[in-house]
Design a protein around this motif. Structure first.
Motif, PDB file in Angstrom:
ATOM      1  N   ASN B 671       0.816  -1.204   0.000  1.00  0.00           N
ATOM      2  CA  ASN B 671       0.000   0.000   0.000  1.00  0.00           C
ATOM      3  C   ASN B 671       0.850   1.254   0.000  1.00  0.00           C
ATOM      4  O   ASN B 671       0.542   2.221  -0.696  1.00  0.00           O
ATOM      5  CB  ASN B 671      -0.937  -0.001   1.206  1.00  0.00           C
ATOM      6  N   LEU B 674       2.274   1.741  -3.459  1.00  0.00           N
ATOM      7  CA  LEU B 674       1.293   2.224  -4.421  1.00  0.00           C
ATOM      8  C   LEU B 674       0.920   3.673  -4.135  1.00  0.00           C
ATOM      9  O   LEU B 674       0.733   4.472  -5.060  1.00  0.00           O
ATOM     10  CB  LEU B 674       0.049   1.332  -4.395  1.00  0.00           C
ATOM     11  N   ALA B 675       0.826   4.012  -2.846  1.00  0.00           N
ATOM     12  CA  ALA B 675       0.470   5.384  -2.496  1.00  0.00           C
ATOM     13  C   ALA B 675       1.553   6.331  -2.988  1.00  0.00           C
ATOM     14  O   ALA B 675       1.264   7.399  -3.548  1.00  0.00           O
ATOM     15  CB  ALA B 675       0.298   5.496  -0.984  1.00  0.00           C
ATOM     16  N   SER B 678       1.316   6.576  -6.736  1.00  0.00           N
ATOM     17  CA  SER B 678       0.155   7.374  -7.093  1.00  0.00           C
ATOM     18  C   SER B 678       0.478   8.857  -6.940  1.00  0.00           C
ATOM     19  O   SER B 678       0.214   9.672  -7.815  1.00  0.00           O
ATOM     20  CB  SER B 678      -1.011   6.954  -6.199  1.00  0.00           C
TER      21      SER B 678
END
Lengths: 233, 903
Positions: B671, B674-675, B678
């Motif tokens: 996570n 990915l954060a 992003s």
């Protein structure tokens, strides 16, 4: 930007990306705002303390800390409105920021028009302050807060006490996103903060009674994964 | 107001639990008759035909028509399960095929003759055990039984008719049957049928049959059958009354004392009948005193068999070690709150005048508050098949102990005399007597009572012969030597008795201490075990140290199949039968040696039952079969098994906890990665879009020719943002183990927000929403399901010409929610509908058309993560249709708001 332009507003941008700071500043200055910038949580808090801005535009991912911590620190001594910019894929961060006291959020990438609209709405709400009006009128609906009546096209609408409280909680803060948790705490009480199914059921009832097409609501809008927003126009 | 009549909540809960267990079990219906020939099989088949006509799925497992045409006719049209052929001593026996029946799994099966004994080699020795297994598998069973085959009535019927049958069924099976139908025929009619030859009888002596079918017998049997049925109905009545809030039953528990004599089996049967009549629980107790411990093995075996019988009847059994019988019984009775004692009473008067008070009298004196039931006991030793072996065994036991200890006694006596002879000139005669007395005491301490008596006799003789004048001659005429003899005898007896008692107590204490130590050691070692292999190693080692057994632990794999143990060199492990072990594991029931299931196996298989589930099987190969028959040892084995099970469960959960931790850490890292991705992708795009827009505002004002290029930059940036979104979502979903933030959602709301997000693309399309107004809440991740709706609606808008109708329909179908997104556009390319999805499952996500390519793949990943399905099709009326399903769950309860009177 007629609401803001009565007297020049001071807006603080806390954002580590210089390119974004630049276009936001350009857009705001073109509307006649005074803009100051900060690129870290620490610096941002200091600027907020010294310049006392009318609005803070805050990026959630900052190099020296979390934007949510910034809001918590700020809310300890000030109620100045905060507009959050989020680039995270998880809704969770937005909810955390709103629960911590942010007023609204924008998801990156966003357009200039969208940004200005949000800034306007937030400033208008905070400028008006807590609304003492006893009646809220929108479309063909009238909410009488004092006598706890709701009329739709002059016809009384029967609401249960909880339905009314839910409607009043949303309607007294038009345009603001209220998270599930905030609504559950305010309408049902702190013990109900995790029982979001109550909210879905009652929101469904309210839309059935108030909206022309409950499946495509005009006033009681869903912010999926975050909460609800009352939109009077 | 009627507080004392209110049902106890615990009782209610128990009854609900029992009801639940019963609901899953099959139903057993028994056709019950007084004797052969009353028409049980006929009645059963009639009932079966009736059910068959109602459409119940019926299979005939085994039915004996005995060649009667009227019965055979009823079989026509019913499905008959083929019988299994079992080879036995060069013959083929045909038996009911249990595995075939379980594999066929009908709703109802007919199994005639419940009391039948299966041929050796079948899974269970008795047919009623086959039936139990069928019931456990949820299959209903119809069966038949005669009154004489009921275990508790077996000896009564034997007494009436003079014919004893050996095929019996435990009363428990009869009592727990869901329905019992009494098939009744008056004796005269039965005799008539017998005359007409309508009754099939096995090859029995003519005379026996004549004896059996006497009218008096038939009336007595009929009475027994009627009475047994009436008892059952009475039980039902009482249980109904209790259920209806009547008086709760008083627990009048019963204790039957099993003695060392003969005729105990009858005693146990009588107690069982009594207990079922009183509807109370009962205990069977055997007290082993030092004297009883010296009984020959065969006799002890008989006592243990009696206890086993009691256990089969449903009694709690116990064997206590104590110095005397009566106090131990009283203590046990008081501790367990048993108010009624059943003891056997000898039929014959004791002939020995010095016989101490009988056990019954002692009990009456010790515990006046207990009810005593003294039942006459048939003490004629039943010389059955075993009797010859028994006698031999007894003789051998006597010989061996006699030989050794009595020989030694004689040697000691002679030694004393030899030692005393040279001292006689210097010692007083009284002191020489003391030396002999010392020898008697020594013998008594060492060898017990019998040898002590011998020593007393021999010593008196030697003393008299050697040290009393006239020397070297016996002179028993004077009072002195008679007194010496008596004193020596009494001392010998008393010391012998005391020694034996102490030795026995010490032995018991040592055994108990040892048991506790073994358990303690094993639990200590197991508490340190970290992996299952260690548990196996420790368990097997401790078992083999504590019992004279070989032990083997079997663990299941992920699919609950037991694994063959690895071959360890030189371990000398017993050969495990995996099929039996698997049966034991699946049914959580002990199997093999010493149990009711496949008792012919060479090993005992115990399930390792832990609080959550069965964790494995312990296979035990005892060196002596007898070990498993002793209730104490079995209980100890069970305790060991429970300890192992708990250790295995602890190890299991430790591994689960570790895995969870690893998974959580992996998810956290994924996570945050990915954060970060992003953030890093969106930030420049945001800047690009924002700068392009501000620039455009200025250029528009200046009427610049670069305005068009700027618009293009803006559009490409927006498209890139969408692509980045899709890529990130796909990455998040495809890495696997995506954690759904499930909550209770309303579909109407999700559709509403999806259409609002697509206001712009959908503005040229009329939207038809047909959502069932009574849709329940669905448990799903709102953001992801909204994403599915957005992708599907966006596709519909993108691939259909303007003004094409687009619709969303939702309805409930069985336990699923169906949502269809359809349009009236040109439809999907025919024959390629499913390949839209197939293509993406292969992972070829890099399509030329980014919109539809990733969009549908994401939809599929999201829906499948929710346990649903998604499909594409062309509609019959034209246009494309995408349908997804989501499983429905029961939403949490809602406190309903009290609606006040409208004002």
């Amino acid at each position: 930007m007629n609401v803001i332009s009565e007297s020049p507003l001071t807006i603080l941008i806390v954002e580590d990306e210089q390119a974004i700071r630049r276009f936001v500043r350009t857009a705001l200055e073109s509307e006649g705002c005074r803009v100051c910038e900060a690129d870290t949580v620490q610096y941002g808090l200091r600027e907020a303390g010294t310049r006392k801005p009318d609005l803070v535009i805050l990026d959630l991912g900052l190099p020296d800390g979390d934007g949510v911590d910034f809001i918590r620190d700020l809310r300890a001594w000030s109620s100045m409105p905060v507009l959050v910019l989020s680039a995270r894929i998880e809704e969770y961060d937005k909810v955390a920021a709103l629960d911590a006291g942010a007023d609204d959020y924008l998801v990156k990438p966003f357009g200039v028009a969208e940004l200005l609209a949000r800034v306007r709405a937030v400033c208008r709400r905070s400028a008006r302050g807590p609304d003492g009006a006893a009646q809220i009128i929108f479309g063909e609906l009238t909410i009488d807060l004092e006598n706890r009546w709701v009329f739709r096209a002059e016809q009384p609408v029967h609401l249960t006490p909880i339905e009314f409280r839910l409607l009043a909680t949303l309607a007294t803060r038009p345009g603001k996103v209220l998270t599930h948790r905030q609504l559950l705490r305010e309408v049902w009480g702190p013990a109900y903060a995790e029982r979001s199914h109550y909210l879905r059921i009652y929101m469904g009832h309210l839309r059935q009674k108030l909206e022309a097409d409950p499946a495509r609501p005009q006033y009681l809008l869903t912010e999926t994964g975050v909460g609800y927003r009352f939109c009077p126009s | 107001m009627n507080d004392d009549r209110r049902p106890d909540p615990d009782q209610l809960l128990n009854r609900i639990k029992e009801d639940e267990a019963l609901a899953q079990r099959g139903k057993l219906k028994i056709f019950f008759g007084a004797s052969a020939g009353v028409g049980k099989t006929y009645a059963m088949l009639l009932a079966a035909r009736q059910l068959h006509e109602q459409g119940v799925e019926i299979v005939v497992g085994i039915v004996e028509t005995h060649g009667r045409a009227e019965t055979a006719v009823l079989l026509k049209g019913l499905e008959i399960l083929p019988l299994k052929e079992v080879p036995y001593r060069n013959r083929m026996l045909r038996e009911f095929d249990l595995d075939g029946a379980l594999a066929r799994r009908p709703a109802l099966i007919l199994v005639d003759e419940l009391a039948h004994s299966n041929a050796p080699g079948c899974r269970h020795p008795k047919r009623w055990q086959d039936v139990e297994e069928l019931l456990d598998a949820g299959i209903d069973v119809l069966t038949t039984i005669n009154v004489q085959h009921l275990e508790s009535l077996n000896d009564v019927v034997g007494g009436i008719t003079g014919i004893r049958v050996w095929e019996t069924v435990a009363d428990r099976v009869f009592d727990q049957a869901d329905e019992v139908v009494l098939v009744d025929l008056p004796p005269d009619e039965l005799l008539q049928r017998l005359k007409e030859g309508k009754i099939y009888l096995p090859d029995q002596a003519e005379r026996a049959i004549e004896h059996f079918f006497r009218k008096g017998n038939l009336i007595a049997l009929r009475e027994l059958a009627l009475r047994r049925t009436a008892d059952r109905v009475d039980d039902q009545m009482q249980s109904y009354q209790r259920q209806a809030g009547g008086v709760p039953s008083l627990r009048e528990a019963l204790l039957v004392c099993v003695g060392p004599g003969f005729g105990n089996d009858a005693l146990v049967r009588a107690a069982s009948r009594l207990a079922s009549k009183l509807d109370c629980e009962w205990h069977a107790l055997y007290v082993e005193t030092p004297a009883l411990q010296r009984l020959p093995d065969a006799r002890r075996q008989a006592i243990l068999t009696t206890l086993k019988l009691a256990q089969d009847f449903g009694a709690h059994t116990a064997t206590l070690g104590a110095a005397s019988i009566a106090p131990a019984i009283v203590e046990y009775a008081r501790k367990h709150g048993l108010i009624r004692l059943v003891v056997g009473r000898s039929r014959h008067r004791r002939w020995r005048w010095f016989q101490p008070r009988s056990c019954v009298e002692q009990l009456a004196r010790l515990a006046p508050e207990l009810d005593l039931l003294a039942l006459a006991r048939d003490e004629s030793p039943q010389r059955t098949l075993n009797s010859a072996a028994e006698v031999k065994d007894e003789a051998r036991w006597v010989q061996s102990s006699l030989g050794q200890s009595y020989g030694a006694t004689l040697l000691i006596c002679l030694g004393t005399a030899l030692a005393a002879t040279p001292l006689s000139p210097y010692l007083d005669q009284a002191n020489i007597v003391m030396l002999f007395l010392l020898a008697v005491v020594g013998v008594a301490v060492r060898y017990g009572r019998g040898p002590a008596v011998l020593a007393a006799v021999v010593n008196v003789a030697l003393f008299n012969f050697l040290f009393v004048s006239p020397y070297f001659a016996f002179a028993l005429h004077d009072l002195q030597s008679i007194l010496t003899f008596i004193v020596m005898l009494i001392v010998g007896l008393v010391v012998g008795q005391l020694t034996a008692r102490f030795r026995y107590q010490a032995q018991i204490a040592r055994a108990r201490e040892e048991r506790a130590r073994y358990l303690y050691e094993m639990s200590r070692e197991l508490s340190g075990a970290l992996v299952a292999e260690q548990v196996i190693e420790i368990s097997e080692r401790c078992m083999e140290a504590s019992f004279p057994v070989k032990a083997q632990l079997l663990l299941p794999d992920d699919h609950d199949r037991l694994q063959a143990p690895p071959v360890r060199p030189g371990a000398g492990k017993p050969k495990v039968d995996l099929a039996i072990a698997q049966w034991c594991f699946d049914r959580h029931t002990p199997a093999g040696l010493g149990t009711d299931t496949l008792p012919a196996a060479s090993l005992l298989y115990l399930p390792l039952k832990a609080p959550m589930r069965t964790r494995g099987v312990l296979a035990v190969a005892p060196e002596q079969r007898r070990l498993l028959l002793i209730p104490e040892q079995r209980r100890l084995l069970d305790t060991f098994a429970a300890l192992m099970a708990i250790a295995l469960e602890r190890v299991h959960f430790a591994i689960v906890a570790r895995d969870t931790l690893v998974k959580m850490e992996a998810e956290r890292q994924r996570n945050s990665l990915l954060a970060a991705l992003s953030h890093d992708l969106r930030t420049p795009i945001t800047a690009l879009i924002g700068l392009a827009e501000t620039l455009a505002l200025e250029l528009t004002a200046e009427q610049s020719p670069h305005h068009e290029s700027l618009n293009a930059i803006h559009q490409q940036a927006v498209r890139m943002a969408l692509l980045a979104d899709n890529l990130l979502d796909m990455a998040r979903l495809q890495v696997g183990g995506v954690r759904l933030r499930k909550d209770w959602q309303s579909l109407e709301e999700l559709v509403g927000s999806a259409t609002r997000m697509l206001e712009q693309p959908l503005r040229n399309h009329p939207l038809r929403l047909a959502l069932d107004p009574y849709l329940p809440l669905i448990h799903c991740d709102a953001v992801l399901i909204e994403r599915v709706l957005v992708n599907l609606l966006e596709n519909a808008a993108k691939y259909t010409p303007p003004d094409t109708v687009i619709g969303v329909t939702a309805f409930i179908d069985a336990d699923r929610l169906n949502v269809e997104v359809w349009d009236e556009g040109p439809g999907l390319p025919t024959g390629r509908e499913q390949r839209l999805f197939e293509k993406f499952t292969r992972g070829h996500a890099e399509s030329a058309a980014p919109g539809i390519g990733l969009g549908l793949a994401i939809c599929r990943a999201i829906i499948e993560a929710h346990g649903g399905q998604i499909q594409a099709a062309n509609r019959a009326v034209g246009g494309a249709s995408f349908t997804f399903t989501l499983p429905l769950e029961t939403p949490p309860p809602l406190e309903t708001e009290e609606i006040p009177e409208s004002s």
